[in-house]
Scaffold this motif. Structure first.
Motif, PDB file in Angstrom:
ATOM      1  N   GLU A 241       0.811  -1.221   0.000  1.00 54.48           N
ATOM      2  CA  GLU A 241       0.000   0.000   0.000  1.00 54.48           C
ATOM      3  C   GLU A 241       0.846   1.274   0.000  1.00 54.48           C
ATOM      4  N   PHE A 242       1.957   1.278   0.759  1.00 53.43           N
ATOM      5  CA  PHE A 242       2.705   2.526   0.932  1.00 53.43           C
ATOM      6  C   PHE A 242       3.434   2.984  -0.330  1.00 53.43           C
ATOM      7  N   VAL A 243       3.643   2.088  -1.294  1.00 57.30           N
ATOM      8  CA  VAL A 243       4.323   2.502  -2.530  1.00 57.30           C
ATOM      9  C   VAL A 243       3.360   2.619  -3.710  1.00 57.30           C
ATOM     10  N   ARG A 244       2.093   2.301  -3.493  1.00 62.40           N
ATOM     11  CA  ARG A 244       1.138   2.313  -4.606  1.00 62.40           C
ATOM     12  C   ARG A 244       0.944   3.682  -5.251  1.00 62.40           C
ATOM     13  N   PRO A 245       0.944   4.778  -4.492  1.00 63.27           N
ATOM     14  CA  PRO A 245       0.816   6.088  -5.158  1.00 63.27           C
ATOM     15  C   PRO A 245       1.934   6.352  -6.162  1.00 63.27           C
ATOM     16  N   VAL A 246       3.159   5.989  -5.807  1.00 65.61           N
ATOM     17  CA  VAL A 246       4.293   6.179  -6.715  1.00 65.61           C
ATOM     18  C   VAL A 246       4.174   5.263  -7.919  1.00 65.61           C
ATOM     19  N   VAL A 247       3.844   3.989  -7.668  1.00 66.49           N
ATOM     20  CA  VAL A 247       3.686   3.020  -8.759  1.00 66.49           C
ATOM     21  C   VAL A 247       2.552   3.440  -9.683  1.00 66.49           C
ATOM     22  N   SER A 248       1.482   3.984  -9.110  1.00 71.92           N
ATOM     23  CA  SER A 248       0.337   4.418  -9.908  1.00 71.92           C
ATOM     24  C   SER A 248       0.710   5.537 -10.868  1.00 71.92           C
ATOM     25  N   ARG A 249       1.465   6.505 -10.386  1.00 69.69           N
ATOM     26  CA  ARG A 249       1.879   7.615 -11.257  1.00 69.69           C
ATOM     27  C   ARG A 249       2.830   7.142 -12.349  1.00 69.69           C
ATOM     28  N   LEU A 250       3.775   6.293 -11.968  1.00 72.25           N
ATOM     29  CA  LEU A 250       4.715   5.763 -12.948  1.00 72.25           C
ATOM     30  C   LEU A 250       3.985   4.896 -13.978  1.00 72.25           C
ATOM     31  N   GLY A 251       3.068   4.055 -13.489  1.00 73.80           N
ATOM     32  CA  GLY A 251       2.305   3.200 -14.389  1.00 73.80           C
ATOM     33  C   GLY A 251       1.434   3.993 -15.346  1.00 73.80           C
ATOM     34  N   ALA A 252       0.845   5.075 -14.847  1.00 72.00           N
ATOM     35  CA  ALA A 252       0.003   5.922 -15.703  1.00 72.00           C
ATOM     36  C   ALA A 252       0.826   6.554 -16.817  1.00 72.00           C
ATOM     37  N   PHE A 253       2.038   6.985 -16.486  1.00 67.09           N
ATOM     38  CA  PHE A 253       2.908   7.584 -17.502  1.00 67.09           C
ATOM     39  C   PHE A 253       3.264   6.569 -18.593  1.00 67.09           C
ATOM     40  N   VAL A 254       3.690   5.373 -18.178  1.00 65.66           N
ATOM     41  CA  VAL A 254       4.071   4.327 -19.142  1.00 65.66           C
ATOM     42  C   VAL A 254       2.867   3.909 -19.976  1.00 65.66           C
ATOM     43  N   TYR A 255       1.709   3.786 -19.326  1.00 68.42           N
ATOM     44  CA  TYR A 255       0.493   3.376 -20.038  1.00 68.42           C
ATOM     45  C   TYR A 255       0.094   4.416 -21.081  1.00 68.42           C
ATOM     46  N   ASN A 256       0.156   5.680 -20.730  1.00 68.21           N
ATOM     47  CA  ASN A 256      -0.200   6.744 -21.676  1.00 68.21           C
ATOM     48  C   ASN A 256       0.733   6.763 -22.882  1.00 68.21           C
ATOM     49  N   VAL A 257       2.023   6.521 -22.635  1.00 72.18           N
ATOM     50  CA  VAL A 257       2.978   6.435 -23.740  1.00 72.18           C
ATOM     51  C   VAL A 257       2.635   5.254 -24.640  1.00 72.18           C
ATOM     52  N   ALA A 258       2.308   4.111 -24.023  1.00 73.07           N
ATOM     53  CA  ALA A 258       1.961   2.906 -24.795  1.00 73.07           C
ATOM     54  C   ALA A 258       0.701   3.113 -25.622  1.00 73.07           C
ATOM     55  N   VAL A 259      -0.259   3.849 -25.068  1.00 73.40           N
ATOM     56  CA  VAL A 259      -1.492   4.150 -25.811  1.00 73.40           C
ATOM     57  C   VAL A 259      -1.191   5.035 -27.012  1.00 73.40           C
ATOM     58  N   ARG A 260      -0.353   6.054 -26.817  1.00 75.93           N
ATOM     59  CA  ARG A 260       0.000   6.948 -27.921  1.00 75.93           C
ATOM     60  C   ARG A 260       0.745   6.211 -29.029  1.00 75.93           C
ATOM     61  N   LEU A 261       1.539   5.228 -28.627  1.00 81.51           N
ATOM     62  CA  LEU A 261       2.270   4.423 -29.615  1.00 81.51           C
ATOM     63  C   LEU A 261       1.405   3.298 -30.179  1.00 81.51           C
ATOM     64  N   ARG A 262       0.166   3.196 -29.682  1.00 86.97           N
ATOM     65  CA  ARG A 262      -0.798   2.181 -30.113  1.00 86.97           C
ATOM     66  C   ARG A 262      -0.325   0.759 -29.826  1.00 86.97           C
ATOM     67  N   VAL A 263       0.444   0.643 -28.770  1.00 90.95           N
ATOM     68  CA  VAL A 263       0.868  -0.688 -28.323  1.00 90.95           C
ATOM     69  C   VAL A 263      -0.286  -1.366 -27.577  1.00 90.95           C
ATOM     70  N   VAL A 264      -1.039  -0.582 -26.799  1.00 96.14           N
ATOM     71  CA  VAL A 264      -2.231  -1.066 -26.115  1.00 96.14           C
ATOM     72  C   VAL A 264      -3.371  -0.096 -26.397  1.00 96.14           C
ATOM     73  N   THR A 265      -4.595  -0.550 -26.116  1.00 95.52           N
ATOM     74  CA  THR A 265      -5.756   0.303 -26.320  1.00 95.52           C
ATOM     75  C   THR A 265      -6.091   1.058 -25.034  1.00 95.52           C
ATOM     76  N   ALA A 266      -6.887   2.102 -25.163  1.00 92.57           N
ATOM     77  CA  ALA A 266      -7.234   2.948 -24.005  1.00 92.57           C
ATOM     78  C   ALA A 266      -8.603   2.581 -23.448  1.00 92.57           C
ATOM     79  N   ASP A 267      -8.945   1.307 -23.460  1.00 90.50           N
ATOM     80  CA  ASP A 267     -10.285   0.876 -23.062  1.00 90.50           C
ATOM     81  C   ASP A 267     -10.615   1.180 -21.603  1.00 90.50           C
ATOM     82  N   GLU A 268      -9.877   0.571 -20.696  1.00 93.78           N
ATOM     83  CA  GLU A 268     -10.243   0.677 -19.284  1.00 93.78           C
ATOM     84  C   GLU A 268      -9.050   0.907 -18.375  1.00 93.78           C
TER      85      GLU A 268
END
Length: 270
Positions: free
Chosen positions: A241-268
């Motif tokens: 739990e104590f590291v989830r805020p940091v992981v969440s922000r990092l994960g959101a950044f990587v996910y957004n990059v992957a969506v822009r590169l169309r590696v994954v979809t932006a469904d959910e």
């Protein structure tokens, strides 16, 4: 003996084949290496790799161009007898469970992805390390082999399927939830492999964890559904739990990059 044969006959098809190849490739490599062990000691790294009997099965950055099939066979070779036994137990227990859940075709595809993709990524990482250090020895001494990535992937698969199941050992003296296994394995295993000087396995543990999650989260098909976008299988749930805020922000950044590169979809989300 009859009980053992009955157990083997009861294993699913893919599990039986993978375990057989893993045992044959590993035992062959271990036995042949012992026969020429003294000859390998006095050779330089590249020369030793060139005469190593395991070169036909073991994946190395410096020999992969000559033996490209080792991208597939590398995961099926273990040079340590203790790890070999542990690997057979993992394949026959966790592997057979996953195959029964996903079917032979789904499990076989999963095994291909979590064996080959981490191997390729690890090779790239070692080549980058070579470029930084400037020593070519690492291209021949680093072995990318064994089930380190596969076991990481198994822990991710178990978390997806039975996260709340409690494993009890020694008559309940030791118990833990399946949900906690990925975190424990990816913490303990790299330390162990680092102490053993096994750079390849250190990379495989971590890369196998990340890439198996990506495959199960976004790509694995189950009927008409692709991936598993449930909240219970979100990336942050693998961390305390104590590291989830940091992981969440990092994960959101990587996910957004992957969506822009169309590696994954932006469904959910991720």
């Amino acid at each position: 003996m009859r009980a053992l044969l009955g157990f083997v006959r009861g294993l699913p098809v893919a599990t039986k084949l993978i375990t057989f190849l893993y045992a044959v490739f590993s035992v062959t490599t271990i036995v042949l290496r012992r026969e020429i062990q003294e000859d390998l000691i006095d050779r330089e790294a590249a020369g030793a790799a060139g005469v190593d009997p395991g070169r036909f099965f073991v994946l190395r950055p410096g020999t992969v161009a000559r033996y490209p099939w080792t991208l597939v066979t590398g995961a099926l070779v273990e040079s340590n007898i203790v790890f070999l036994v542990c690997g057979i137990v993992a394949l026959c227990s966790v592997g057979s469970f996953l195959e029964r859940q996903w079917g032979t075709r789904g499990y076989a595809m999963f095994m291909l992805v979590v064996s080959i993709v981490p191997a390729v990524t690890s090779i790239v990482a070692i080549v980058i390390l070579y470029a930084v250090r400037g020593s070519a020895d690492i291209l021949y001494t680093a072995q990318v082999c064994g089930l380190a990535a596969v076991v990481s992937a198994y822990t991710v698969g178990l978390k997806q399927l039975v996260p709340d199941y409690t494993v009890k050992l020694f008559r309940g003296t030791v118990s833990f939830r399946v949900n906690d296994v990925p975190g424990v394995y990816t913490l303990v295993a790299p330390i162990m492999f680092t102490l053993l000087g096994d750079v390849g396995s250190v990379l495989l543990v971590n890369i196998g964890f990340v890439e198996s999650f990506i495959y199960l989260r976004f790509y694995k098909r189950s009927g008409s559904t692709r991936g598993d976008r449930s909240e219970a299988f979100a990336f942050v749930t693998f961390f305390p739990e104590f590291v989830r805020p940091v992981v969440s922000r990092l994960g959101a950044f990587v996910y957004n990059v992957a969506v822009r590169l169309r590696v994954v979809t932006a469904d959910e989300g991720y």
